[in-house]
Design an enzyme around this catalytic site. Structure first.
Site, PDB file in Angstrom:
ATOM      1  N   SER A 189       0.822  -1.215   0.000  1.00  0.00           N
ATOM      2  CA  SER A 189       0.000   0.000   0.000  1.00  0.00           C
ATOM      3  C   SER A 189       0.855   1.264   0.000  1.00  0.00           C
ATOM      4  CB  SER A 189      -0.921   0.010   1.226  1.00  0.00           C
ATOM      5  OG  SER A 189      -1.582   1.248   1.297  1.00  0.00           O
ATOM      6  N   ARG A 190       0.446   2.230  -0.827  1.00  0.00           N
ATOM      7  CA  ARG A 190       1.129   3.533  -0.869  1.00  0.00           C
ATOM      8  C   ARG A 190       0.535   4.497   0.151  1.00  0.00           C
ATOM      9  NH1 ARG A 190       1.200  -0.085  -5.075  1.00  0.00           N
ATOM     10  NH2 ARG A 190       3.185   0.152  -6.123  1.00  0.00           N
ATOM     11  N   THR A 245      -8.857  -1.564   2.441  1.00  0.00           N
ATOM     12  CA  THR A 245      -8.492  -1.983   1.094  1.00  0.00           C
ATOM     13  C   THR A 245      -8.725  -3.481   0.933  1.00  0.00           C
ATOM     14  OG1 THR A 245      -6.810  -1.768  -0.627  1.00  0.00           O
ATOM     15  CG2 THR A 245      -5.997  -2.192   1.598  1.00  0.00           C
ATOM     16  N   LYS A 252     -13.172  -4.530   1.471  1.00  0.00           N
ATOM     17  CA  LYS A 252     -14.055  -3.387   1.213  1.00  0.00           C
ATOM     18  C   LYS A 252     -15.553  -3.721   1.282  1.00  0.00           C
ATOM     19  CE  LYS A 252     -11.113  -0.578  -1.812  1.00  0.00           C
ATOM     20  NZ  LYS A 252     -11.187   0.200  -3.058  1.00  0.00           N
ATOM     21  N   ASN A 286     -14.425   2.214   1.669  1.00  0.00           N
ATOM     22  CA  ASN A 286     -12.958   2.327   1.698  1.00  0.00           C
ATOM     23  C   ASN A 286     -12.465   3.334   2.738  1.00  0.00           C
ATOM     24  OD1 ASN A 286     -13.382   4.820   0.527  1.00  0.00           O
ATOM     25  ND2 ASN A 286     -11.743   4.610  -0.974  1.00  0.00           N
ATOM     26  N   ASP A 336     -13.782   6.447  -3.659  1.00  0.00           N
ATOM     27  CA  ASP A 336     -13.222   6.070  -4.968  1.00  0.00           C
ATOM     28  C   ASP A 336     -13.887   6.829  -6.127  1.00  0.00           C
ATOM     29  OD1 ASP A 336     -11.263   4.334  -4.048  1.00  0.00           O
ATOM     30  OD2 ASP A 336     -12.585   2.587  -4.084  1.00  0.00           O
ATOM     31  N   GLY A 352     -14.798  -3.125 -18.054  1.00  0.00           N
ATOM     32  CA  GLY A 352     -14.656  -3.847 -16.793  1.00  0.00           C
ATOM     33  C   GLY A 352     -15.904  -3.728 -15.949  1.00  0.00           C
ATOM     34  N   ALA A 370     -13.838  -1.504  -9.136  1.00  0.00           N
ATOM     35  CA  ALA A 370     -13.402  -0.202  -9.630  1.00  0.00           C
ATOM     36  C   ALA A 370     -14.425   0.361 -10.616  1.00  0.00           C
ATOM     37  CB  ALA A 370     -12.038  -0.332 -10.292  1.00  0.00           C
ATOM     38  N   ILE A 426      -7.278   3.288 -14.987  1.00  0.00           N
ATOM     39  CA  ILE A 426      -7.124   3.355 -13.535  1.00  0.00           C
ATOM     40  C   ILE A 426      -5.910   2.545 -13.076  1.00  0.00           C
ATOM     41  CG2 ILE A 426      -9.583   3.818 -13.152  1.00  0.00           C
ATOM     42  CD1 ILE A 426      -9.464   0.998 -11.756  1.00  0.00           C
ATOM     43  N   TYR A 438      -2.081   2.056 -12.509  1.00  0.00           N
ATOM     44  CA  TYR A 438      -0.992   3.032 -12.342  1.00  0.00           C
ATOM     45  C   TYR A 438       0.385   2.378 -12.217  1.00  0.00           C
ATOM     46  CZ  TYR A 438      -1.766   2.113  -7.391  1.00  0.00           C
ATOM     47  OH  TYR A 438      -1.929   1.495  -6.177  1.00  0.00           O
TER      48      TYR A 438
HETATM   49  P1  ATR Z   1     -11.639  -4.872  -9.307  1.00  0.00           P
HETATM   50  O1  ATR Z   1     -12.650  -5.178  -8.253  1.00  0.00           O
HETATM   51  O2  ATR Z   1     -10.305  -4.478  -8.779  1.00  0.00           O
HETATM   52  O3  ATR Z   1     -12.141  -3.909 -10.341  1.00  0.00           O
HETATM   53  P2  ATR Z   1     -12.099  -7.520 -10.476  1.00  0.00           P
HETATM   54  O4  ATR Z   1     -13.406  -7.672  -9.789  1.00  0.00           O
HETATM   55  O5  ATR Z   1     -11.144  -8.644 -10.401  1.00  0.00           O
HETATM   56  O6  ATR Z   1     -11.291  -6.255 -10.013  1.00  0.00           O
HETATM   57  O7  ATR Z   1     -12.380  -7.152 -12.001  1.00  0.00           O
HETATM   58  C1  ATR Z   1     -11.396  -7.165 -12.943  1.00  0.00           C
HETATM   59  C2  ATR Z   1     -11.979  -6.776 -14.292  1.00  0.00           C
HETATM   60  O8  ATR Z   1     -10.998  -7.029 -15.293  1.00  0.00           O
HETATM   61  C3  ATR Z   1     -13.214  -7.583 -14.669  1.00  0.00           C
HETATM   62  O9  ATR Z   1     -14.104  -6.750 -15.362  1.00  0.00           O
HETATM   63  C4  ATR Z   1     -12.625  -8.662 -15.571  1.00  0.00           C
HETATM   64  O10 ATR Z   1     -13.533  -9.189 -16.499  1.00  0.00           O
HETATM   65  P3  ATR Z   1     -14.501 -10.450 -16.090  1.00  0.00           P
HETATM   66  O11 ATR Z   1     -15.652  -9.879 -15.339  1.00  0.00           O
HETATM   67  O12 ATR Z   1     -14.876 -11.047 -17.372  1.00  0.00           O
HETATM   68  O13 ATR Z   1     -13.633 -11.372 -15.244  1.00  0.00           O
HETATM   69  C5  ATR Z   1     -11.572  -7.861 -16.287  1.00  0.00           C
HETATM   70  N1  ATR Z   1     -10.552  -8.738 -16.882  1.00  0.00           N
HETATM   71  C6  ATR Z   1      -9.557  -9.399 -16.245  1.00  0.00           C
HETATM   72  N2  ATR Z   1      -8.803 -10.116 -17.134  1.00  0.00           N
HETATM   73  C7  ATR Z   1      -9.356  -9.911 -18.356  1.00  0.00           C
HETATM   74  C8  ATR Z   1      -9.047 -10.352 -19.685  1.00  0.00           C
HETATM   75  N3  ATR Z   1      -8.007 -11.180 -19.934  1.00  0.00           N
HETATM   76  N4  ATR Z   1      -9.828  -9.912 -20.708  1.00  0.00           N
HETATM   77  C9  ATR Z   1     -10.877  -9.082 -20.471  1.00  0.00           C
HETATM   78  N5  ATR Z   1     -11.218  -8.625 -19.241  1.00  0.00           N
HETATM   79  C10 ATR Z   1     -10.471  -9.020 -18.198  1.00  0.00           C
END
Ligand code: ATR
Length: 287
Positions: A20-21, A67, A71, A92, A108, A134, A138, A225, A227
């Site tokens: 963590s930063r 974190t 969460k 958070n 967030d 996604g 996030a 998002i 970094y």
């Molecule tokens: P966070 O809560 O941090 O946003 P997460 O719930 O793990 O993380 O979500 C990661 C996102 O990256 C998801 O939208 C995931 O898509 P899926 O819902 O289909 O799993 C997406 N993601 C991860 N690897 C991927 C890949 N190789 N191609 C496309 N989407 C990907």
């Protein structure tokens, strides 16, 4: 550093928390404002989370950031949940109130919007559709932030269509929110004013994000998002074709502001010095 017996104390609870930063970030602000306080890492395993969070008040903490992976659990443990955190589905930022009750909020969405406004002041919510890639935690914060700014058309593109559909149902808001198949991601960019990557693609150790940008107007703003690295391949591709590109570090910095103000009583500023400090810690690369 000022650290007396009266010091105000806060921290970040996660598992693991060593990456963590936040301690550096809050430590920088404490120093800059000459505050008698401390912000410490709190490594707490999932099975101990509820007890540890409840113990904050007993230990005299003013609060904590929460974190991964806690969460969502925090939402169920705190005594009062801010409506925005309820919509995002995660807490958070926890503030210990007079009497010891725990208030849970989520900064967030604020962090995302504050960073976007800071780095791309030309962006306006009414400039056109936003495309969000996604459907994880996030994405929820980003979508809620955009809805509250008044973006009227949000296109949610996710590899797993079911997750996008679930999110559309849960976050149905004032404007339009539409789920789109991953295969159609390039076409979804036509007439967009904003593209946001909230997937883990492009993060160091992960595959790059593969999205052809030819349909994206050059006036659109592109945000990642991610970094680490600061300059993802999405951002370099966007810059090369003339789009304004916004990296993910600023969201991390801005989301820390409301907690710091609540615990330590001063609203801190996100500036170049802070960006350089945290970037230097995190990344080898240009700012
Ligand atoms: P966070 O809560 O941090 O946003 P997460 O719930 O793990 O993380 O979500 C990661 C996102 O990256 C998801 O939208 C995931 O898509 P899926 O819902 O289909 O799993 C997406 N993601 C991860 N690897 C991927 C890949 N190789 N191609 C496309 N989407 C990907």
């Amino acid at each position: 550093m000022i650290l007396s017996g009266r010091a105000k104390v806060a921290g970040v609870m996660g598992w693991p928390v060593s990456h963590s930063r936040s301690p550096r970030l809050h430590g920088h602000w404490l120093e800059r404002h000459g505050i008698d306080g401390a912000y410490v890492p709190l490594p707490v395993a999932p099975e101990n989370f509820e007890q540890a969070l409840r113990t904050l008040a007993m230990l005299g903490f003013h609060g904590a950031n929460i974190t991964l992976p806690h969460k969502e659990a925090a939402l169920r443990v705190v005594d009062e949940v801010d409506p925005l955190a309820r919509r995002i589905g995660a807490v958070n930022t926890v503030v210990v109130q007079e009497g010891g009750d725990l208030w849970g909020g989520n900064s967030d969405a604020y962090g995302f919007i504050a960073n976007l406004r800071d780095r791309a002041p030309q962006w306006r919510p009414d400039r056109g559709p936003a495309v969000v890639l996604g459907a994880g935690g996030a994405a929820r914060a980003v979508i809620v932030g955009l809805q509250d700014e008044g973006v009227g058309d949000i296109r949610l593109v996710n590899r797993t269509r079911q997750r996008a559909d679930d999110l559309v149902r849960q976050l149905a808001g004032p404007g339009e929110l539409t789920a789109i198949d991953w295969e159609d991601r390039a076409a979804a960019l036509s007439d967009a004013a904003l593209l946001v990557n909230t997937t883990s693609l492009g993060m160091s150790g992960q595959p790059p994000l593969d999205i052809p940008l030819h349909d994206l107007p050059t006036a659109a703003v592109v945000c990642d998002i991610v970094y680490v690295p600061l300059e993802t391949s999405l951002l370099s591709a966007a810059r090369r074709r003339g789009n304004v590109a916004v990296d993910g570090l600023g969201m991390l910095l801005h989301q820390a502001v409301p907690g710091f103000e609540a615990w330590f009583g001063v609203r801190p500023v996100v500036d170049g010095d802070l960006r350089r400090l945290i970037a230097r810690d995190t990344i080898a690369g240009p700012l």
